[in-house]
Write a protein that holds these residues in place. Structure first.
Motif, PDB file in Angstrom:
ATOM      1  N   ASN A  88       0.847  -1.192   0.000  1.00  0.00           N
ATOM      2  CA  ASN A  88       0.000   0.000   0.000  1.00  0.00           C
ATOM      3  C   ASN A  88       0.886   1.247   0.000  1.00  0.00           C
ATOM      4  O   ASN A  88       2.094   1.184   0.263  1.00  0.00           O
ATOM      5  CB  ASN A  88      -0.957   0.011   1.202  1.00  0.00           C
ATOM      6  CG  ASN A  88      -0.242  -0.090   2.535  1.00  0.00           C
ATOM      7  OD1 ASN A  88       0.464   0.840   2.934  1.00  0.00           O
ATOM      8  ND2 ASN A  88      -0.384  -1.230   3.218  1.00  0.00           N
ATOM      9  N   GLU A  89       0.269   2.371  -0.295  1.00  0.00           N
ATOM     10  CA  GLU A  89       1.017   3.624  -0.432  1.00  0.00           C
ATOM     11  C   GLU A  89       1.668   4.055   0.872  1.00  0.00           C
ATOM     12  O   GLU A  89       2.789   4.577   0.876  1.00  0.00           O
ATOM     13  CB  GLU A  89       0.081   4.721  -0.945  1.00  0.00           C
ATOM     14  CG  GLU A  89       0.776   6.038  -1.228  1.00  0.00           C
ATOM     15  CD  GLU A  89      -0.152   7.073  -1.831  1.00  0.00           C
ATOM     16  OE1 GLU A  89       0.296   8.231  -1.991  1.00  0.00           O
ATOM     17  OE2 GLU A  89      -1.312   6.744  -2.139  1.00  0.00           O
ATOM     18  N   GLU A  90       0.973   3.838   1.979  1.00  0.00           N
ATOM     19  CA  GLU A  90       1.524   4.247   3.272  1.00  0.00           C
ATOM     20  C   GLU A  90       2.828   3.507   3.570  1.00  0.00           C
ATOM     21  O   GLU A  90       3.834   4.118   3.959  1.00  0.00           O
ATOM     22  CB  GLU A  90       0.516   3.982   4.388  1.00  0.00           C
ATOM     23  CG  GLU A  90       1.028   4.398   5.769  1.00  0.00           C
ATOM     24  CD  GLU A  90       0.027   4.128   6.876  1.00  0.00           C
ATOM     25  OE1 GLU A  90       0.368   4.378   8.051  1.00  0.00           O
ATOM     26  OE2 GLU A  90      -1.097   3.671   6.570  1.00  0.00           O
ATOM     27  N   ASP A  91       2.826   2.191   3.369  1.00  0.00           N
ATOM     28  CA  ASP A  91       4.037   1.419   3.622  1.00  0.00           C
ATOM     29  C   ASP A  91       5.142   1.791   2.627  1.00  0.00           C
ATOM     30  O   ASP A  91       6.329   1.830   2.985  1.00  0.00           O
ATOM     31  CB  ASP A  91       3.741  -0.076   3.527  1.00  0.00           C
ATOM     32  CG  ASP A  91       2.983  -0.589   4.745  1.00  0.00           C
ATOM     33  OD1 ASP A  91       2.837   0.168   5.723  1.00  0.00           O
ATOM     34  OD2 ASP A  91       2.531  -1.754   4.707  1.00  0.00           O
ATOM     35  N   ALA A  92       4.755   2.061   1.395  1.00  0.00           N
ATOM     36  CA  ALA A  92       5.748   2.473   0.394  1.00  0.00           C
ATOM     37  C   ALA A  92       6.428   3.766   0.813  1.00  0.00           C
ATOM     38  O   ALA A  92       7.652   3.917   0.677  1.00  0.00           O
ATOM     39  CB  ALA A  92       5.087   2.634  -0.965  1.00  0.00           C
ATOM     40  N   ASN A  93       5.653   4.706   1.332  1.00  0.00           N
ATOM     41  CA  ASN A  93       6.222   5.979   1.784  1.00  0.00           C
ATOM     42  C   ASN A  93       7.178   5.767   2.962  1.00  0.00           C
ATOM     43  O   ASN A  93       8.230   6.412   3.041  1.00  0.00           O
ATOM     44  CB  ASN A  93       5.105   6.946   2.173  1.00  0.00           C
ATOM     45  CG  ASN A  93       4.330   7.445   0.973  1.00  0.00           C
ATOM     46  OD1 ASN A  93       4.819   7.421  -0.148  1.00  0.00           O
ATOM     47  ND2 ASN A  93       3.102   7.896   1.200  1.00  0.00           N
ATOM     48  N   LEU A  94       6.793   4.868   3.870  1.00  0.00           N
ATOM     49  CA  LEU A  94       7.654   4.585   5.014  1.00  0.00           C
ATOM     50  C   LEU A  94       8.974   3.963   4.562  1.00  0.00           C
ATOM     51  O   LEU A  94      10.053   4.321   5.061  1.00  0.00           O
ATOM     52  CB  LEU A  94       6.933   3.643   5.989  1.00  0.00           C
ATOM     53  CG  LEU A  94       5.715   4.227   6.727  1.00  0.00           C
ATOM     54  CD1 LEU A  94       4.988   3.129   7.493  1.00  0.00           C
ATOM     55  CD2 LEU A  94       6.145   5.332   7.678  1.00  0.00           C
ATOM     56  N   LEU A  95       8.886   3.034   3.612  1.00  0.00           N
ATOM     57  CA  LEU A  95      10.089   2.402   3.101  1.00  0.00           C
ATOM     58  C   LEU A  95      10.973   3.403   2.357  1.00  0.00           C
ATOM     59  O   LEU A  95      12.197   3.432   2.543  1.00  0.00           O
ATOM     60  CB  LEU A  95       9.702   1.243   2.177  1.00  0.00           C
ATOM     61  CG  LEU A  95      10.838   0.461   1.514  1.00  0.00           C
ATOM     62  CD1 LEU A  95      11.869  -0.009   2.529  1.00  0.00           C
ATOM     63  CD2 LEU A  95      10.279  -0.714   0.735  1.00  0.00           C
ATOM     64  N   GLN A  96      10.372   4.224   1.543  1.00  0.00           N
ATOM     65  CA  GLN A  96      11.113   5.264   0.825  1.00  0.00           C
ATOM     66  C   GLN A  96      11.860   6.176   1.791  1.00  0.00           C
ATOM     67  O   GLN A  96      13.050   6.468   1.610  1.00  0.00           O
ATOM     68  CB  GLN A  96      10.155   6.080  -0.053  1.00  0.00           C
ATOM     69  CG  GLN A  96      10.559   7.516  -0.349  1.00  0.00           C
ATOM     70  CD  GLN A  96      11.801   7.650  -1.204  1.00  0.00           C
ATOM     71  OE1 GLN A  96      12.176   6.728  -1.908  1.00  0.00           O
ATOM     72  NE2 GLN A  96      12.448   8.815  -1.141  1.00  0.00           N
ATOM     73  N   ASP A  97      11.172   6.624   2.831  1.00  0.00           N
ATOM     74  CA  ASP A  97      11.786   7.548   3.786  1.00  0.00           C
ATOM     75  C   ASP A  97      12.940   6.896   4.550  1.00  0.00           C
ATOM     76  O   ASP A  97      13.925   7.564   4.880  1.00  0.00           O
ATOM     77  CB  ASP A  97      10.735   8.053   4.783  1.00  0.00           C
ATOM     78  CG  ASP A  97       9.713   8.979   4.140  1.00  0.00           C
ATOM     79  OD1 ASP A  97       9.965   9.457   3.011  1.00  0.00           O
ATOM     80  OD2 ASP A  97       8.652   9.202   4.753  1.00  0.00           O
ATOM     81  N   ALA A  98      12.820   5.603   4.819  1.00  0.00           N
ATOM     82  CA  ALA A  98      13.839   4.913   5.616  1.00  0.00           C
ATOM     83  C   ALA A  98      15.059   4.518   4.804  1.00  0.00           C
ATOM     84  O   ALA A  98      16.142   4.304   5.369  1.00  0.00           O
ATOM     85  CB  ALA A  98      13.234   3.662   6.260  1.00  0.00           C
ATOM     86  N   LEU A  99      14.901   4.446   3.485  1.00  0.00           N
ATOM     87  CA  LEU A  99      16.001   3.970   2.658  1.00  0.00           C
ATOM     88  C   LEU A  99      16.492   5.051   1.695  1.00  0.00           C
ATOM     89  O   LEU A  99      17.461   5.749   1.969  1.00  0.00           O
ATOM     90  CB  LEU A  99      15.560   2.718   1.879  1.00  0.00           C
ATOM     91  CG  LEU A  99      16.632   2.022   1.040  1.00  0.00           C
ATOM     92  CD1 LEU A  99      17.826   1.600   1.892  1.00  0.00           C
ATOM     93  CD2 LEU A  99      16.030   0.818   0.317  1.00  0.00           C
ATOM     94  N   PHE A 100      15.820   5.221   0.592  1.00  0.00           N
ATOM     95  CA  PHE A 100      16.280   6.164  -0.427  1.00  0.00           C
ATOM     96  C   PHE A 100      16.217   7.614   0.041  1.00  0.00           C
ATOM     97  O   PHE A 100      16.991   8.454  -0.433  1.00  0.00           O
ATOM     98  CB  PHE A 100      15.444   6.006  -1.705  1.00  0.00           C
ATOM     99  CG  PHE A 100      15.440   4.605  -2.246  1.00  0.00           C
ATOM    100  CD1 PHE A 100      16.573   4.078  -2.846  1.00  0.00           C
ATOM    101  CD2 PHE A 100      14.310   3.803  -2.139  1.00  0.00           C
ATOM    102  CE1 PHE A 100      16.579   2.782  -3.353  1.00  0.00           C
ATOM    103  CE2 PHE A 100      14.301   2.517  -2.641  1.00  0.00           C
ATOM    104  CZ  PHE A 100      15.439   1.997  -3.245  1.00  0.00           C
ATOM    105  N   GLY A 101      15.318   7.888   0.985  1.00  0.00           N
ATOM    106  CA  GLY A 101      15.167   9.255   1.455  1.00  0.00           C
ATOM    107  C   GLY A 101      16.091   9.642   2.594  1.00  0.00           C
ATOM    108  O   GLY A 101      16.119  10.813   3.007  1.00  0.00           O
TER     109      GLY A 101
END
Length: 206
Positions: A30-43
């Motif tokens: 889902n989008e929420e988990d994708a955002n969390l993953l993005q912030d923790a890694l690529f972001g």
């Protein structure tokens, strides 16, 4: 303006796609988990340290895990290992790079990337055509530091003024100019890039 004899390409968003949010979505539900993953890694700011060779991949993964709920750690591990497989060649630019080589123009790669760059650039159709490359993590210096552009010129015996550097980042283009190169900021407009190359490279002119 000195005629161009060598063209130097950035990788991400020039020859290959780099889209952290899209990569994150591929490994989450889902989008929420994708955002969390993005912030923790690529972001994370530490991602730049990975590209600089200042930290290794194990350290980057530990940092990302520390900023992500444990339930998403399996998705994080999969994304961290497999995201290069989701990076696709930018077909038009790759075809243009091939035309340059066919016209007798040497092409080079200058990228801020980690030591696993080959898992991404290996998917690029022109990867085997580079006359040389410089990658930040192996050199422990990064664009836009003029030193990394000068290093490429010194390593391959290039006159900076006869080089055109192509990047999607304006600061990186400025760094190239400080080092004595010509530069072009690629914003996705392939036609504009083709016209610029044709205007500066005699071998491409009708």
């Amino acid at each position: 303006m000195v005629n161009i004899e060598h063209v130097i390409f950035d990788m991400g968003s020039v020859l290959m796609t780099f889209d952290g949010p899209a990569f994150s979505q591929a490994f989450t539900e889902n989008e929420e988990d994708a955002n969390l993953l993005q912030d923790a890694l690529f972001g994370r700011p530490e991602w730049a340290l990975l590209d600089a060779g200042a930290i290794d991949h194990a350290t980057m993964l530990r940092i990302a895990k520390a900023h992500l709920a444990p339930r998403l750690h399996p998705a994080l591990e999969a994304c961290f290992e497999q995201w290069p497989e989701h990076s696709e060649p930018l077909a038009g630019v790759c075809e243009l790079a091939q035309k340059l080589v066919d016209a007798g123009i040497d092409i080079y790669l200058l990228s801020n990337a980690s030591t696993t760059i080959d898992r991404q650039i290996g998917r690029c159709p022109v990867n085997d055509l580079f006359a040389g490359r410089v990658v930040s993590s192996f050199e422990h210096m990064m664009k836009p530091d003029p030193a990394i552009y000068r290093l490429l010129c010194e390593r391959y015996g290039l006159h900076a003024g006869s080089c055109l550097f192509i990047d999607d980042n304006a600061d990186n283009c400025t760094g190239a100019e400080v080092a004595g190169m010509q530069s072009y900021r690629f914003d996705g407009d392939l036609g504009a890039l083709e016209r610029t190359l044709a205007s500066r490279i005699s071998l491409l002119r009708p």
